[in-house]
Design a protein around this motif. Structure first.
Motif, mmCIF file in Angstrom:
data_model
loop_
_atom_site.group_PDB
_atom_site.id
_atom_site.type_symbol
_atom_site.label_atom_id
_atom_site.label_comp_id
_atom_site.label_asym_id
_atom_site.label_seq_id
_atom_site.Cartn_x
_atom_site.Cartn_y
_atom_site.Cartn_z
ATOM 1 N N THR A 156 99.306 57.481 66.602
ATOM 2 C CA THR A 156 98.027 56.888 66.677
ATOM 3 C C THR A 156 98.040 55.421 66.942
ATOM 4 O O THR A 156 99.056 54.824 66.622
ATOM 5 C CB THR A 156 97.415 57.140 65.404
ATOM 6 O OG1 THR A 156 97.303 58.405 65.110
ATOM 7 C CG2 THR A 156 95.998 56.335 65.269
ATOM 8 N N ASP A 157 97.249 54.971 67.779
ATOM 9 C CA ASP A 157 96.958 53.422 67.987
ATOM 10 C C ASP A 157 96.485 52.963 66.847
ATOM 11 O O ASP A 157 95.443 53.197 66.333
ATOM 12 C CB ASP A 157 96.126 53.348 69.178
ATOM 13 C CG ASP A 157 96.539 53.551 70.645
ATOM 14 O OD1 ASP A 157 97.940 53.785 70.545
ATOM 15 O OD2 ASP A 157 95.844 53.563 71.299
ATOM 16 N N LEU A 158 97.093 51.879 66.228
ATOM 17 C CA LEU A 158 96.746 51.068 65.010
ATOM 18 C C LEU A 158 95.991 49.793 65.144
ATOM 19 O O LEU A 158 94.933 49.631 64.645
ATOM 20 C CB LEU A 158 97.879 51.041 64.159
ATOM 21 C CG LEU A 158 98.701 52.387 63.935
ATOM 22 C CD1 LEU A 158 99.918 51.784 63.164
ATOM 23 C CD2 LEU A 158 97.682 53.075 62.860
ATOM 24 N N ILE A 159 96.468 49.219 65.973
ATOM 25 C CA ILE A 159 96.082 47.625 66.135
ATOM 26 C C ILE A 159 96.391 47.400 67.569
ATOM 27 O O ILE A 159 97.479 47.690 68.387
ATOM 28 C CB ILE A 159 96.643 46.417 65.462
ATOM 29 C CG1 ILE A 159 96.437 46.658 64.085
ATOM 30 C CG2 ILE A 159 96.331 45.188 65.869
ATOM 31 C CD1 ILE A 159 97.463 45.988 63.019
ATOM 32 N N VAL A 160 95.226 46.903 68.465
ATOM 33 C CA VAL A 160 95.418 46.428 69.753
ATOM 34 C C VAL A 160 94.717 45.167 70.062
ATOM 35 O O VAL A 160 93.831 44.762 69.751
ATOM 36 C CB VAL A 160 94.511 47.585 70.916
ATOM 37 C CG1 VAL A 160 94.677 46.901 72.162
ATOM 38 C CG2 VAL A 160 95.011 48.997 70.742
ATOM 39 N N LEU A 161 95.637 44.143 70.540
ATOM 40 C CA LEU A 161 95.118 42.757 70.586
ATOM 41 C C LEU A 161 94.989 42.509 72.327
ATOM 42 O O LEU A 161 95.995 42.908 73.033
ATOM 43 C CB LEU A 161 96.278 41.872 70.107
ATOM 44 C CG LEU A 161 96.473 41.947 68.612
ATOM 45 C CD1 LEU A 161 97.220 40.769 68.301
ATOM 46 C CD2 LEU A 161 95.142 41.692 67.908
ATOM 47 N N PRO A 162 94.097 41.995 72.825
ATOM 48 C CA PRO A 162 93.849 41.622 74.084
ATOM 49 C C PRO A 162 94.735 40.304 74.561
ATOM 50 O O PRO A 162 95.156 39.763 73.376
ATOM 51 C CB PRO A 162 92.332 41.511 74.229
ATOM 52 C CG PRO A 162 92.045 40.841 72.945
ATOM 53 C CD PRO A 162 92.754 41.907 71.957
ATOM 54 N N HIS A 163 94.946 40.127 75.633
ATOM 55 C CA HIS A 163 95.838 38.964 76.055
ATOM 56 C C HIS A 163 95.430 37.639 75.467
ATOM 57 O O HIS A 163 96.609 36.957 75.383
ATOM 58 C CB HIS A 163 95.753 39.073 77.617
ATOM 59 C CG HIS A 163 96.705 38.011 78.197
ATOM 60 N ND1 HIS A 163 96.338 36.670 78.580
ATOM 61 C CD2 HIS A 163 98.021 37.926 78.530
ATOM 62 C CE1 HIS A 163 97.420 36.086 79.163
ATOM 63 N NE2 HIS A 163 98.347 36.813 78.860
ATOM 64 N N HIS A 164 94.228 37.339 75.193
ATOM 65 C CA HIS A 164 93.782 36.051 74.795
ATOM 66 C C HIS A 164 93.875 35.859 73.380
ATOM 67 O O HIS A 164 93.947 34.591 72.977
ATOM 68 C CB HIS A 164 92.510 35.773 75.270
ATOM 69 C CG HIS A 164 91.438 36.643 74.735
ATOM 70 N ND1 HIS A 164 90.983 37.822 75.103
ATOM 71 C CD2 HIS A 164 90.557 36.352 73.453
ATOM 72 C CE1 HIS A 164 90.185 38.215 74.164
ATOM 73 N NE2 HIS A 164 89.838 37.463 73.306
ATOM 74 N N LEU A 165 94.167 36.681 72.704
ATOM 75 C CA LEU A 165 94.403 36.635 71.025
ATOM 76 C C LEU A 165 95.682 36.017 70.496
ATOM 77 O O LEU A 165 95.739 35.241 69.886
ATOM 78 C CB LEU A 165 94.041 37.908 70.427
ATOM 79 C CG LEU A 165 92.702 38.208 70.156
ATOM 80 C CD1 LEU A 165 92.365 39.281 69.363
ATOM 81 C CD2 LEU A 165 91.787 37.041 69.674
#
Length: 470
Positions: free
Chosen positions: A73-82
Motif C-alpha cells: 500500500t502507498d502510505l505517504i507521497v511527497l511531491p517534489h517541492h515539499l
C-alpha cells in the motif's frame, strides 16, 4: 580504547537557542500546525489510516497505523517541492560562502544552514514542518561534559569533541561572515546564530535527513543530496522495517513515497531502515543506541607491541608483530597495515566478527613458513570461513591472540557490565542513561567476539587432538 585525554567539549555551557539534550517530545512551538493536513494541502498524499502519536515515554512522536494496512500500500507521497534541501540552485551568497567552509563529513551542517534560514524567515513555506521539529536532541554534542566522558570509548569521544570544536569554530566563522552583511541581505533575518543553534540545526538534519536523488548534474544524471522529508522523517528505525522509501521520477521532477513493505497491524508504528550502521553512528547522528546491534563493532589500532603482548598473554610462543620478517612486511603493506600511509584502524564485531585484514595479518605473522603462506591469496587469508589455511595450529594461535586482544580491550573500560546495569537500575536517565547503554553494547560486542573465537578454538583443538591420535 581508553577515555580520551583531550579536553571534553560540550555545547551545554553556551547560551542555547534550544535547551540541552532531553528525552522530551516537545516541538519548537507549543501548538504546531497539523503536519498531515499541511502535506495533503500541498499536493501530497497520506493514507487515511496513518496518524502521529507518542511512541512510549522516550521514543518521541512517530507515524502510527490506526487500522490494518496491506503490504504494497502507498502510505505517504511527497511531491517534489515539499522536501527541504540545500542545492547549488540557492541564490544566497552568504549561505554558499559558509557552506564552503564545512567539511564533507559534516554534510548535515550545510542543510542545517538552510534549515536555520527557513526557521528564521517570517512566512517560510516550510514553517508548518519546521515548527513540528523537536525542540531538543539527545545527540552527544549536547551531553554534559561528564556524560561525554561516561561513554568510555576513545573513537567516539574523538568524534564528539571534533564536532563540538567544529561548531565552536564555525560559530566564529558565521559571526565574521555576518558582520558586514546589510540587514536586508541577512540570511537569518537578523537573528543571532551561535554554536548551540548551529548544533540544533546539524542534529535536526543528521537525525532526520535522507540521502536521495536530487537535482541533475551536467550530464543529466541524478545526484544524491541530503533532504528532509516532512512526515516521512517521523518514521522510526528498524533493521526489519515494515515500510520503505521509493523515488519515482515524473517527467523532470521526482516524488518521494513510502510503501508498506509488509502487512502493518493496527497501532504498529511505521518503521524504515536508516542503514546498516554501528552504534557510533546511531548515537552521534540520531541520539539513540540499538541493543544487540548486529552491525556494531569496536575500533582498534593495529599495533605491533599490543599484539605481541596479546600473543604472549595467550601463550603463543615467539610472536614477532613488532619485528616482522621482510616477506611478512610485504604482505602487511598489501593489507595496508604497513608502508608510508597505512590504515591502522581495524575492527572487531559486526558482520565479519573480525576484520579480514586483521585475520590475515595474524595468520601471516604467526606463520614461519613463507612457502605455505604464498600458496594462498589475500582473500583466502582474510576469511574466517576458510578453515585453517595455514594449518590448525596457526589458526588456534591466531584466535587465542584475538581473544587476549579482546580481554585487553575490555580492561580499557573502567567499569564492568554488572556495574553499568546497577547504575541503570538506580535510575540513571537522559544522557547518562544513553552513555551507559552505549558502553554496555560495546562491551557486549567484545564478549560476543570472544565467545565466537572460543568456539572456533575448541573445535580446532578437538581436530588437532584427533589428528595427533590418528
Amino acid at each position: 580504547m581508553a577515555t580520551s585525554k583531550t579536553v571534553m567539549c560540550s555545547l551545554t555551557h553556551l547560551r542555547p537557542l534550544t535547551c540541552a539534550a532531553s528525552a522530551s517530545a516537545s516541538r519548537l512551538v507549543p501548538y504546531p500546525p497539523d503536519l498531515i493536513k499541511w502535506v495533503t494541502r500541498e499536493g501530497g498524499f497520506v493514507h487515511r489510516a496513518l496518524d502521529i502519536a507518542q511512541l512510549g515515554s522516550s521514543n518521541g512522536l512517530g507515524v502510527v497505523a490506526k487500522e490494518p494496512i496491506p503490504r504494497g500500500t502507498d502510505l505517504i507521497v511527497l511531491p517534489h517541492h515539499l522536501p527541504l534541501r540545500f542545492t547549488t540552485l540557492e541564490h544566497d551568497p552568504v549561505l554558499h560562502h559558509l557552506a564552503r567552509q564545512i567539511p564533507e563529513e559534516l554534510w548535515a551542517m550545510k542543510l542545517g544552514l538552510k534549515l536555520l534560514q527557513e526557521r528564521a524567515k517570517v512566512g517560510s513555506f516550510w514553517w508548518p514542518y519546521i515548527s513540528n521539529l523537536p525542540e531538543t536532541y539527545t545527540v552527544p554534542i549536547f551531553f554534559p561534559g561528564e556524560d561525554i566522558k561516561n561513554l568510555h570509548y576513545a573513537p567516539l569521544l574523538h568524534q564528539v569533541n571534533k564536532r563540538c570544536r567544529f561548531l565552536l569554530d564555525f560559530d566564529q566563522e558565521v559571526k565574521r561572515a555576518l558582520a558586514s552583511v546589510k540587514p536586508d541581505s541577512h540570511p537569518f533575518g537578523g537573528q543571532e546564530v551561535d554554536a548551540s543553534s548551529l548544533g540544533w540545526a546539524m542534529s535536526a538534519v543528521s537525525s532526520r535527513a535522507f540521502r536521495l536523488y536530487g537535482e541533475k548534474d551536467q550530464n543529466g544524471d541524478r545526484i544524491h543530496i541530503p533532504m528532509m522529508l516532512p512526515l516521512i522523517d517521523m518514521c522510526n528505525h528498524s533493521f526489519n522495517p515494515n515500510a520503505r522509501i521509493v523515488q519515482e521520477e515524473d517527467t523532470d521532477t521526482m516524488k518521494m513515497q513510502v510503501v508498506a513493505e509488509t502487512a502493518i497491524k493496527e497501532d504498529d508504528p511505521l518503521l524504515l531502515c536508516y542503514g546498516c550502521l554501528n552504534n557510533d553512528f546511531f548515537l552521534l547522528d540520531y541520539g539513540f543506541v540499538i541493543h544487540s546491534n548486529p552491525f556494531d563493532c569496536i575500533e582498534l589500532k593495529y599495533d605491533g607491541a599490543l599484539l605481541d603482548a596479546a600473543s604472549t598473554a595467550a601463550g603463543v610462543s615467539s610472536p614477532n608483530f613488532s619485528a616482522p620478517a621482510p616477506w611478512q612486511e610485504q604482505i602487511l603493506s598489501q593489507l595496508n597495515l604497513s608502508g608510508e600511509t597505512p590504515d591502522l584502524k581495524v575492527s572487531l564485531g559486526g558482520q565479519e566478527t573480525v576484520e579480514g585484514r586483521l585475520v590475515a595479518a595474524l595468520r601471516v605473522i604467526l606463520s614461519s613458513n613463507v612457502e605455505t603462506v604464498q600458496k594462498y591469496d589475500l582473500s583466502t587469508l582474510k576469511s574466517l570461513d576458510v578453515e585453517a589455511p595455514l594449518g590448525v595450529a596457526n589458526d588456534i594461535a591466531v584466535f587465542r591472540t584475538l581473544i587476549a586482544l579482546c580481554v585487553i580491550a575490555l580492561e580499557h573500560f573502567p567499569t564492568k557490565i554488572m556495574d553499568d546495569e546497577s547504575l541503570l537500575k538506580q535510575g540513571a536517565s537522559g544522557p547518562t542513561e544513553l552513555a551507559i547503554q552505549y558502553r554496555i553494547q560495546k562491551k557486549c560486542v567484545i564478549i560476543d567476539v570472544m565467545k565466537n573465537l572460543s568456539r572456533r578454538v575448541k573445535l580446532l583443538s578437538s581436530k588437532e587432538t584427533a589428528i595427533a591420535e590418528g
